[in-house]
Design a protein around this motif. Structure first.
Motif, PDB file in Angstrom:
ATOM      1  N   ALA A 346      47.622  54.586  46.559  1.00 30.39           N
ATOM      2  CA  ALA A 346      48.471  53.777  45.677  1.00 30.39           C
ATOM      3  C   ALA A 346      49.713  54.555  45.241  1.00 30.39           C
ATOM      4  N   LEU A 347      49.535  55.803  44.841  1.00 31.58           N
ATOM      5  CA  LEU A 347      50.679  56.580  44.363  1.00 31.58           C
ATOM      6  C   LEU A 347      51.650  56.880  45.503  1.00 31.58           C
ATOM      7  N   ALA A 348      51.141  57.012  46.721  1.00 29.90           N
ATOM      8  CA  ALA A 348      52.036  57.226  47.862  1.00 29.90           C
ATOM      9  C   ALA A 348      52.947  56.036  48.095  1.00 29.90           C
ATOM     10  N   HIS A 349      52.504  54.849  47.672  1.00 32.91           N
ATOM     11  CA  HIS A 349      53.321  53.637  47.834  1.00 32.91           C
ATOM     12  C   HIS A 349      53.933  53.180  46.507  1.00 32.91           C
ATOM     13  N   GLY A 350      53.735  53.954  45.446  1.00 34.09           N
ATOM     14  CA  GLY A 350      54.371  53.649  44.168  1.00 34.09           C
ATOM     15  C   GLY A 350      53.819  52.427  43.477  1.00 34.09           C
ATOM     16  N   ILE A 351      52.500  52.170  43.630  1.00 36.21           N
ATOM     17  CA  ILE A 351      51.905  51.018  42.955  1.00 36.21           C
ATOM     18  C   ILE A 351      50.665  51.445  42.181  1.00 36.21           C
ATOM     19  N   CYS A 352      50.170  50.551  41.357  1.00 39.47           N
ATOM     20  CA  CYS A 352      49.075  50.839  40.443  1.00 39.47           C
ATOM     21  C   CYS A 352      47.747  50.925  41.197  1.00 39.47           C
ATOM     22  N   PRO A 353      46.982  52.025  41.049  1.00 41.93           N
ATOM     23  CA  PRO A 353      45.693  52.157  41.737  1.00 41.93           C
ATOM     24  C   PRO A 353      44.682  51.093  41.332  1.00 41.93           C
ATOM     25  N   TYR A 354      44.645  50.749  40.046  1.00 40.70           N
ATOM     26  CA  TYR A 354      43.651  49.785  39.579  1.00 40.70           C
ATOM     27  C   TYR A 354      43.881  48.415  40.206  1.00 40.70           C
ATOM     28  N   TYR A 355      45.129  47.966  40.215  1.00 40.42           N
ATOM     29  CA  TYR A 355      45.392  46.629  40.759  1.00 40.42           C
ATOM     30  C   TYR A 355      45.441  46.623  42.281  1.00 40.42           C
ATOM     31  N   LEU A 356      45.684  47.771  42.905  1.00 39.27           N
ATOM     32  CA  LEU A 356      45.509  47.845  44.356  1.00 39.27           C
ATOM     33  C   LEU A 356      44.034  47.631  44.695  1.00 39.27           C
ATOM     34  N   ALA A 357      43.140  48.239  43.935  1.00 36.55           N
ATOM     35  CA  ALA A 357      41.704  48.047  44.175  1.00 36.55           C
ATOM     36  C   ALA A 357      41.322  46.581  44.037  1.00 36.55           C
ATOM     37  N   GLN A 358      41.899  45.884  43.055  1.00 31.51           N
ATOM     38  CA  GLN A 358      41.597  44.462  42.899  1.00 31.51           C
ATOM     39  C   GLN A 358      42.072  43.659  44.104  1.00 31.51           C
ATOM     40  N   GLU A 359      43.224  44.020  44.648  1.00 33.13           N
ATOM     41  CA  GLU A 359      43.703  43.339  45.852  1.00 33.13           C
ATOM     42  C   GLU A 359      42.790  43.622  47.045  1.00 33.13           C
ATOM     43  N   LEU A 360      42.332  44.858  47.166  1.00 31.31           N
ATOM     44  CA  LEU A 360      41.513  45.234  48.319  1.00 31.31           C
ATOM     45  C   LEU A 360      40.113  44.641  48.253  1.00 31.31           C
ATOM     46  N   ALA A 361      39.703  44.152  47.077  1.00 31.22           N
ATOM     47  CA  ALA A 361      38.403  43.477  46.995  1.00 31.22           C
ATOM     48  C   ALA A 361      38.345  42.303  47.960  1.00 31.22           C
ATOM     49  N   ARG A 362      39.503  41.720  48.259  1.00 31.13           N
ATOM     50  CA  ARG A 362      39.552  40.586  49.182  1.00 31.13           C
ATOM     51  C   ARG A 362      39.261  41.008  50.621  1.00 31.13           C
ATOM     52  N   TRP A 363      39.428  42.297  50.915  1.00 26.51           N
ATOM     53  CA  TRP A 363      39.286  42.790  52.281  1.00 26.51           C
ATOM     54  C   TRP A 363      38.081  43.701  52.457  1.00 26.51           C
ATOM     55  N   ALA A 364      37.396  44.010  51.370  1.00 27.78           N
ATOM     56  CA  ALA A 364      36.265  44.930  51.429  1.00 27.78           C
ATOM     57  C   ALA A 364      35.044  44.242  52.030  1.00 27.78           C
ATOM     58  N   ASP A 365      34.187  45.036  52.651  1.00 22.41           N
ATOM     59  CA  ASP A 365      32.880  44.561  53.096  1.00 22.41           C
ATOM     60  C   ASP A 365      31.847  44.728  51.988  1.00 22.41           C
ATOM     61  N   VAL A 366      31.952  45.846  51.267  1.00 22.63           N
ATOM     62  CA  VAL A 366      31.031  46.156  50.172  1.00 22.63           C
ATOM     63  C   VAL A 366      31.853  46.570  48.966  1.00 22.63           C
ATOM     64  N   VAL A 367      31.513  46.028  47.808  1.00 22.19           N
ATOM     65  CA  VAL A 367      32.172  46.418  46.558  1.00 22.19           C
ATOM     66  C   VAL A 367      31.106  46.975  45.623  1.00 22.19           C
ATOM     67  N   VAL A 368      31.322  48.188  45.137  1.00 18.64           N
ATOM     68  CA  VAL A 368      30.437  48.806  44.150  1.00 18.64           C
ATOM     69  C   VAL A 368      31.147  48.720  42.802  1.00 18.64           C
ATOM     70  N   ALA A 369      30.562  48.002  41.865  1.00 19.89           N
ATOM     71  CA  ALA A 369      31.266  47.721  40.613  1.00 19.89           C
ATOM     72  C   ALA A 369      30.273  47.557  39.475  1.00 19.89           C
ATOM     73  N   ASP A 370      30.802  47.511  38.266  1.00 18.40           N
ATOM     74  CA  ASP A 370      29.997  47.281  37.074  1.00 18.40           C
ATOM     75  C   ASP A 370      29.545  45.821  37.028  1.00 18.40           C
ATOM     76  N   TYR A 371      28.444  45.577  36.281  1.00 19.27           N
ATOM     77  CA  TYR A 371      27.930  44.218  36.113  1.00 19.27           C
ATOM     78  C   TYR A 371      29.024  43.212  35.736  1.00 19.27           C
ATOM     79  N   ASN A 372      29.923  43.627  34.851  1.00 22.48           N
ATOM     80  CA  ASN A 372      30.851  42.651  34.278  1.00 22.48           C
ATOM     81  C   ASN A 372      31.809  42.057  35.313  1.00 22.48           C
ATOM     82  N   TYR A 373      31.973  42.713  36.478  1.00 24.13           N
ATOM     83  CA  TYR A 373      32.865  42.173  37.500  1.00 24.13           C
ATOM     84  C   TYR A 373      32.299  40.910  38.154  1.00 24.13           C
TER      85      TYR A 373
END
Length: 803
Positions: A346-373
């Motif tokens: 994310a920092l190499a492309h100048g964008i927010c790591p947290y919201y990049l992760a949210q975008e990549l959830a659409r492309w992930a095969d497995v997501v490891v996350a807290d219950y609240n997600y």
């Protein structure tokens, strides 16, 4: 955005909705999360209907349109078309100022209008077309109409550009899914053999994952109780991944969500997935899994002192302009979607790591996350799964924790101190609305004060079976007034009025869903109980999360909840809203009874009235056991006050014993230091509170821990809140189950979890001493693990015989 698509076949193209196409290809500009009051879904539909009704007789509403580009079919429904003006309209509703519709939203709106414009020109043979964005203010019902005219050829070029961008990604995704399926079909269990009980658990999870695809309705949920040490994490992930390799299109799982309550489970999941990644990499059909490590926002934010919009945070500025390149780079580095890897990317492309992760959830095969997600009312993964039509498998780690976590998710509190802070800077309509809320609140306080006078000044709590209508109306007026202010003059982050507004919204949302599964209660603040105008806390308190969780379970293709302590299963099934025919598996422990000596100290009572008298016999029993077998022990008690009194008694009567204690304000470093005392071959006694940081998720094998004392049944405190919860439970569940569901089952679960720290492997040996006479009761002993063999004689009898 990754829209839902149908895989292309020679006879059937891929299909994508207009909105989903534009959200993936046409977003641009800043990430902007400044709050803007938005119309509700119902207000949005009513707004669309109002605009359409205002148009002339020739106006056409809700026009179904579709068109193809190569093997992609794009379809959707345009809001309206005026053939007399040759104008197609895209209707959007908003509240407040039009400037509140952020630039990145307007870019998306124009993109949708252009796609619909091309499809209309294609269908009707139009050479030119006017496109109009119609913004309707829900409050004033005034329209702002933005019009642009386009040649059909220009709209076609825009359409083909977006479709080309989308198709490139869609084909890559289809190829990844094909290769992923082949790799997972060939995947072997990554260990030389299954441990005892591990295969049984894996088979049950696999059958659950396949049940719905085989049209076995209602059998898509599993509860599994399996002991520590068998490798539950790997035994649940492996079969879910195998279910993603289903050869029949439309029957395989699209994604796996591994949900955890604590960082320990999160780390174990990533470790197990790393083992599986290594096994995949060794195959001839290698295809790396996209495993997304979803971190909390406070752990991912690079600029916690800045707000999430381009005027404040440099990583939000131009976020969507740079997202496509970051996303492409992420797919080239699919093995590096852990927290450090995503941060670097994310920092190499100048964008927010947290919201990049949210975008990549659409492309992930497995997501490891807290219950609240997945289980929270605003859960991102659940919303995405619904929006995209994903077939998801859900694994719930240490599922006994979901009950209390879900209760907190669906509980809302309002503090009168926060109301006072919000009123400080309020003016106009907001000031008036908050004053009205204060009056209704004080009326409830007075009711409680009047009750105190009748019952001897002891009443500081009261519950109701419904939210009083006058109070709810005052809350709604306050929400409306602050929303109007926020629309005209956005409040800055950290403003007490804005913070109180968020609390009011949560309270109002839960009030709208209120039922017998919840309580409305009021509790006087300790500092103001004797004041003439006391302050209090209002709470919509969730007792039974089931009504909120039912839809979450139904949305998943398969859900497996697993833990070392899920007994009795009916308790968790009822409160978590699982289907009545949820499968149940109890995996036999790989441990033998001779590994653990379990004794009951029946001469000790830890009831509140007996606390003082219990201290000396408890201290003597601890010292005697330590003298008989020196080593490392944990001693669990019910509260920090009890812990400190026991520590003082031990130091006075047995000063030779090495002691260390858990403290109320112990931070992460302090917890680590506490555990570091438990070294192999060490000697000493650690004092801790049952249900706290050291009761579960602590692994001290071998001689790092050889015994545990549990000086409590772990029953929740007998207080007005728990009594009200018991009454609500009795009314909701029936059958007189309120006491067991409120006190007994939650308490014994903590006891078993704490005692489970002693035997972690098949080579361990140890002792557990249960220090309370109530452990003799049959109903209590029935809730203890079946492999435990309780001694027939109590500890004090054995001690007497030894003397």
């Amino acid at each position: 955005m990754k829209p839902q698509v149908l895989a292309a076949t020679p006879a059937m193209p891929m299909v994508v909705a207009v909105r989903a196409l534009c959200e993936f290809t046409a977003r641009g500009g800043d990430l902007d999360l400044r709050f803007t009051p938005a119309p509700s879904a119902l207000e949005g539909m009513e707004g669309h209907a109002l605009v359409q009704k205002r148009r002339g007789k020739s106006y056409e509403a809700e026009i179904a349109l579709s068109g193809c580009f190569e093997d992609l079919l794009v379809r959707g429904r345009a809001d309206g078309y005026d053939p007399e003006r040759q104008q197609l309209e895209e209707i959007k509703t908003y509240r407040g100022q039009l400037d509140g519709v952020r630039p990145h939203h307007r870019i998306l709106h124009w993109a949708q209008a252009k796609i619909y414009g091309h499809l209309l020109c294609l269908e009707r043979g139009l050479e030119r077309l006017k496109l109009a964005l119609v913004y309707l203010d829900i409050g004033s019902q005034e329209e702002t109409v933005l019009v642009e005219e386009y040649a059909a050829a220009d709209l076609q070029a825009f359409f083909e550009l977006q479709c080309g961008r989308y198709l490139g990604w869609a084909r890559l995704e289809a190829e990844h899914r094909r290769r992923r399926g082949a790799a997972l079909a060939a995947l072997q269990f990554p260990m030389p053999s299954f441990r005892a009980g591990q295969r049984e658990l894996a088979v049950a999870v696999y059958r659950t994952a396949k049940a719905r695809s085989a049209a076995q309705a209602g059998r898509n949920c599993l509860m599994a109780q399996a002991p520590t040490g068998i490798g539950k994490t790997l035994a649940t992930i492996f079969p879910m991944l195998k279910a993603m390799a289903e050869p029949a299109p439309g029957r395989e799982l699209d994604k796996l969500f591994f949900l955890t309550a604590k960082g320990t489970g999160h780390g174990l999941a990533l470790h197990a997935l790393g083992q599986l990644q290594a096994a995949l990499a060794a195959q001839t059909t290698a295809e790396p899994l996209r495993v997304l490590d979803m971190q909390a926002r406070d752990k991912s934010c690079e600029h916690p002192d800045k707000a999430c919009h381009g005027d404040s945070c440099p990583l939000a500025r131009g976020f969507f302009d740079r997202l496509a390149a970051a996303r492409a780079a992420a797919l080239e580095q699919a093995e590096a979607w852990d927290a450090p890897g995503l941060r670097s990317l994310a920092l190499a492309h100048g964008i927010c790591p947290y919201y990049l992760a949210q975008e990549l959830a659409r492309w992930a095969d497995v997501v490891v996350a807290d219950y609240n997600y997945y289980y929270d009312s605003a859960a991102m993964l659940y919303a995405l799964a619904q929006q995209q039509g994903w077939r998801v498998g859900v694994l719930v780690d240490e599922a006994h924790n979901l009950l209390e976590r879900a209760r907190r998710m669906y509980t809302a509190q309002l503090s009168q101190f926060d109301l006072a802070a919000a009123r400080q800077g309020a003016s106009g309509g907001v000031k008036k609305a908050l004053a009205g809320l204060q009056r209704q609140w004080n009326a409830l306080n007075r009711e409680l004060i009047d009750q105190q006078h009748g019952e001897g000044d002891a009443v500081t709590y009261r519950s109701w079976s419904a939210v009083p209508p006058a109070l709810l109306a005052a809350v709604q007026r306050a929400v409306g007034a602050i929303a109007e202010l926020q629309a005209d003059q956005p409040l800055p982050p950290g403003d007490p009025l804005l913070g109180f507004y968020w609390e009011l919204l949560h309270f109002q949302a839960l009030a709208d869903q209120f039922g017998p599964h919840a309580l409305f209660d009021l509790q006087l603040a300790a500092a103001r109980r004797s004041a003439r105008n006391p302050a209090s806390t209002l709470c919509i308190r969730n007792v039974i999360p089931a009504p909120h969780l039912v839809a979450r379970h139904a949305a998943a293709e398969a859900t497996a909840l697993f833990s070392g302590t899920l007994s009795p299963p009916g308790f968790y099934r009822d409160l978590l809203g699982l289907p009545a025919d949820t499968a149940w598996l109890e995996v036999e422990a790989p441990f033998a009874a001779h590994q653990l000596q379990v004794r009951i100290a029946g001469h000790i009572s830890t009831r509140w009235r007996d606390r003082e008298a219990s201290l000396a016999p408890m201290a003597d029993l601890v010292a005697r056991q330590y003298a008989d077998r020196p080593g490392n022990y944990l001693c669990f008690v019910s509260s920090f006050d009890y812990l400190q009194r026991l520590a003082a008694t031990l130091q006075r009567r047995h000063p030779q014993l090495p002691l260390w204690q858990q403290t109320p304000a112990m931070n992460e470093a302090g917890r680590a230091e506490f555990l570091q005392r438990f070294v192999e071959g060490g000697q000493g006694i650690g004092l801790a509170v049952l249900g706290g940081a050291f009761s579960e998720g602590v692994d001290l094998p071998g001689t790092r821990l050889i015994g545990a004392f549990v000086a409590t049944l772990g029953l929740p405190q007998l207080n007005p809140v728990n009594q009200a919860m018991q009454q609500a439970m009795d009314a909701y569940m029936g059958g007189g189950r309120g006491y067991d569901y409120t006190y007994l089952y939650p308490g014994l679960r903590k006891v078993v979890q704490a005692a489970g720290r002693v035997i972690r492997t098949e080579d361990d040996r140890g002792v557990v001493i249960l220090m309370d006479d109530r452990f003799r009761r049959a109903e209590v002993r029935a809730l203890l693990p079946g492999w435990w063999q309780l001694n027939a004689r109590d500890s004090e009898e054995q001690a007497g015989n030894a003397r």
